[in-house]
Structures are given as C-alpha cells and as structure tokens.
Design an enzyme around this catalytic site. Structure first.
Site, PDB file in Angstrom:
ATOM      1  CD  GLU A 335      -2.505  -1.241   2.721  1.00 40.17           C
ATOM      2  OE1 GLU A 335      -3.578  -1.855   2.786  1.00 40.17           O
ATOM      3  OE2 GLU A 335      -1.975  -0.676   3.705  1.00 40.17           O
ATOM      4  CB  CYS A 336       0.622   4.374   0.058  1.00 35.82           C
ATOM      5  SG  CYS A 336       0.830   6.134  -0.316  1.00 35.82           S
ATOM      6  N   GLY A 337       3.325   3.612   0.319  1.00 38.06           N
ATOM      7  CA  GLY A 337       4.771   3.540   0.485  1.00 38.06           C
ATOM      8  C   GLY A 337       5.329   2.192   0.077  1.00 38.06           C
TER       9      GLY A 337
END
Length: 448
Positions: A335-337
């Site tokens: 997720e994301c990072g």
C-alpha cells in the site's frame, strides 16, 4: 468500571487539537490512568503519537472506511481495559466529506458514539468574540453535545479569565482550562502533516513538557467527570466468525514492514489477519538484511520511503530478498509507500533517483504538491490476492505527494500481488482478511 470517553474537537484545522490531545493523554497517564487513543478519519500520523504517549495502539474511527456499526465496535474493542478513551477529531468539528451534512466529521463520530465533546478554541487576538464562536458551534446542531471548552494560545492568565467569563456566561458551558501561546509545544511538520513520532527528536521530553503544562492549567478532575457516558451499542461484525473459519489462515507467517520508513497501518487489518490464525512478523526494510525464510506472505504498509530512499536503496540484500519472494508468487499487499518500494526507481523532490526493488516496471516521482486525496472502493477487478467475491469491495483511502509512471504488472505475471497507492481497510469486508490469510497459509497451498 465507569465508562469514560471524550472527543477533542477544534473550531478549525490548526486550532490545537493534537497538542491538547497529547497533553491530556500524557497528563492523565501521569496520574495513573490507563488511556486509549483514537483518531477521527483516516490519518496515520496522529495515532502514532497517541500510541507513543499512552503505550496502547491508537485506532481510527472512520465511517466511510468502516460504516457506523463497525466504528462503534472498534471504539468498544479498543477501549477494553482502559480508564478513559480520548478521541482526537479531524479538521474543524463539522468538516467532513460533504459540505451539506456532518457525514464523516468529528461531529458525526461524537453523535454516533454518544461521546461528549471538548471544544478547542484558538483565542489568539480575541476575547469576548470567542464566546460567539462557541455559541455558533452550539447552535449549529443539537448533536453532538459540547460538554466543555479548552482555550488555546491565550496571552496569559488575565486573558484566560476574560475569555472564560464570556464563554461561561453566554454559552453556559464550563471552560476547563487553557494553554498559553508557546512555540516549544509545536511539533515539526512536512508534506503529509506532522513529522511522524518515529522521527521526532526528544519525543519523551516533549511529552513530559506538554503533560506538565496541561496539568498546571487544565482541570483534569472536571474533565473526567464530563467524560462519563454510556457504552456504545452495536452488533459485532468485525471479529465474529462462522464455525470452522477461525483457523483458515493457520500456518500463515506474514512479514509486516515496520520501521521508520513504513508504519502506516490500520490496526484492525492486523487484528483481523491474526483472528484468522495468521502470524504477523515485523521486519525492517531499512535495517534487516533479508526477509525471514519461513515467511509465506508480505504486507507493506505506507509511510515515508522517500525520506529514507538512500538507506533503502543501499540495503540491496533486502531489495533482492523481497524481489525473490514476489517472483516466487508469495502473496503480497503493498500500500502506498510499499507500492513505491516495489517500483524500479524512486525519484525524490530534488530529482535524485534511487533504485528500489524493481518488481514493478515503473518509477515514482515525488512532488512538492499533493497529487491525490480521496476515498475509494477497491473491487475484485482491482485486486486478486484477497479474492473478493462478486458484489464485494474494500473501502480504501489515498493521500500522496508522488506519482507513478510506467507499466503495472498484470495478473498473469503476479497473480498474488496487490500494489497500489490505496490504503485498504479490511474492516469494510472482514472476509477479505480471511482470504488473504488463507492464501498465505502453506496448509492451504499444499492441499491444492
């Protein structure tokens, strides 16, 4: 045990909610109270500060991600064993997803859970006018109940007494105390908000300082009296299991990225994976040389890989270890990072490029301006590694300053990979957590 909880709401963003919240948590804990923190909305940074202060994992209360019933369940579940719950609001008290309703706002959470509100008012450059502000918040809606007021950024005790007299006379609500304007109580910020607690220097000294200030100028006994309220009523949905489902993830060992660069997680996601029998094993992409060999799944949350890009790039053994696991079809949520970490290169705001894991044939560019902030629903067309069934979706949230350019792998390349800017919340579909845990279980894999 008497049930106590309060919502700390602000008249606007920047009114001082986080400072007041952390100070109250610290001061109550210093008096021997067991304090549980919560945050309205999808924020990850403020809850990490709550956790650092209280010693208990803070949780998010978000009706868009969880729904109203599950919000009350998370509140009850997280508060067990605590003497008081302190819920930090988001933005101004009535600010939410819809300008024409309270949906998703601090007011919505307070009214939904029947929690009394302590309103934080920024009194810089005003005296009697502060009473008009409080009166406006009182009259705007008959729900929730404003039980007390704390004044922030006052000039001194004389200024405080002027404002206190005006508010109590005109609004018939107790003013519980104040904080003077003081730059030593400000926390450092960067593009996503506050610099995370994991990176804040001298955090123990800050906590001690803010606890002392709050203890000196806020009536904690009166606040505790105002915090008494009934327990929320709800139907359990998150951790309720049908017979035979409890161990569907038995044997699953899911490596969870946890260090200064990766620490954005909804705690219920991990709780749900564990409730299905999976073991969550923390590891550090920054400091560890390799993933544990016994790992059968990987969960990369969000964070600030851009702030640690050089260190992540230098840890080539870990990058190689992660790449090997993904190429061997180990189930992965990034997720994301985490998504940024799996890409080929990460280019920082100054234009310097760093090699990442290279699983995804694309690059990440970090910008000076916000690229996306939104809620969304992830469907089975977007995600395969948790096997969403027809009609199911996972609520998610995005908030990032970077952009992706390149080609995303299709399902034939990595059928067990979910990589996206979206932060998923399993609380919106607990069965999805069970399916990811089952997919990571070697017992299920060996039986196929």
């Amino acid at each position: 045990m008497t049930n106590r909880r309060i919502v700390i709401a602000g008249t606007e963003s920047g009114a001082g909610k986080t400072t007041i919240t952390l100070g109250l948590m610290a001061a109550l804990k210093d008096r021997g109270w067991c304090v549980q923190g919560f945050k309205c909305g999808p924020d990850f940074i403020d809850p990490a500060f709550h956790t650092a202060v209280t010693g208990r994992v803070s949780r998010n209360l978000d009706t868009r991600l969880l729904g109203e019933n599950a919000v009350k369940e998370v509140l009850d579940f997280g508060s067990r064993g605590a003497d008081i719950a302190v819920i930090e609001g988001v933005m101004g008290m009535y600010d939410g997803a819809d300008p024409l309703s309270d949906e998703g706002s601090t007011a919505h959470i307070a009214a939904l859970t029947g929690t009394p509100v302590i309103l934080v008012v920024n009194c810089e450059a005003q005296a009697r006018s502060a009473a008009a502000v409080v009166k406006g918040f009182q009259l705007f809606s008959d729900q929730p109940r404003i039980a007390g007021v704390i004044l922030n950024r006052v000039g001194g005790s004389g200024h405080y007494e002027l404002v206190k007299a005006a508010v109590e006379k005109e609004c018939s609500v107790p003013v519980l105390g104040y904080l003077k304007a003081n730059t030593k109580l400000h926390l450092p910020e960067r593009h996503l908000g506050l610099v995370p607690s994991q990176e804040t220097k001298d955090l123990p000294a800050y906590i001690k300082r803010i606890s002392s200030r709050i203890s000196e100028t806020v009536d904690l006994e009166r606040l505790a009296e105002l915090a008494v309220c009934p327990e929320p009523e709800y139907e359990p949905v998150l951790f309720r299991r049908r017979k035979g489902e409890e161990r569907k993830g038995e044997g699953a060992k899911i490596a969870v990225a946890r260090d200064e660069a990766f620490h954005f997680y909804y705690e219920e996601n991990l709780d749900l994976l564990k409730s299905y029998g999976a073991e969550c094993i923390p590891f550090s992409p920054l400091h560890d040389s390799r993933l544990p060999e016994e790992v059968t799944g990987i969960y990369f949350g969000g964070g600030f890989p851009e702030a640690f890009a050089a260190q992540l790039a230098e840890n080539r053994e870990m990058l190689r270890s992660v790449r090997e696991k993904v190429e061997n079809n180990v189930p992965v949520i990034a997720e994301c990072g985490g998504f940024m970490y799996l890409c080929k290169k990460l280019v920082d705001m100054k234009g310097k490029a760093y090699n990442m894991a290279g699983v995804i044939e694309g690059n990440i560019q970090v910008h000076h301006t916000l690229q996306s902030i939104r809620y969304l629903d992830v469907t089975g067309n977007d995600i395969s590694c948790v096997a969403l069934e027809k009609g199911e979706s996972l609520a998610a949230h995005e908030f990032h300053y970077s952009s992706f350019s390149g080609r995303m792998p299709d399902r034939n390349e990595f059928p067990n990979l979910f990589a996206s800017y979206s932060h998923l919340h399993f609380g919106s579909c607990p069965e999805a957590a069970g399916r990811f845990a089952a997919l990571c279980s070697p017992l299920n894999r060996n039986s196929n």
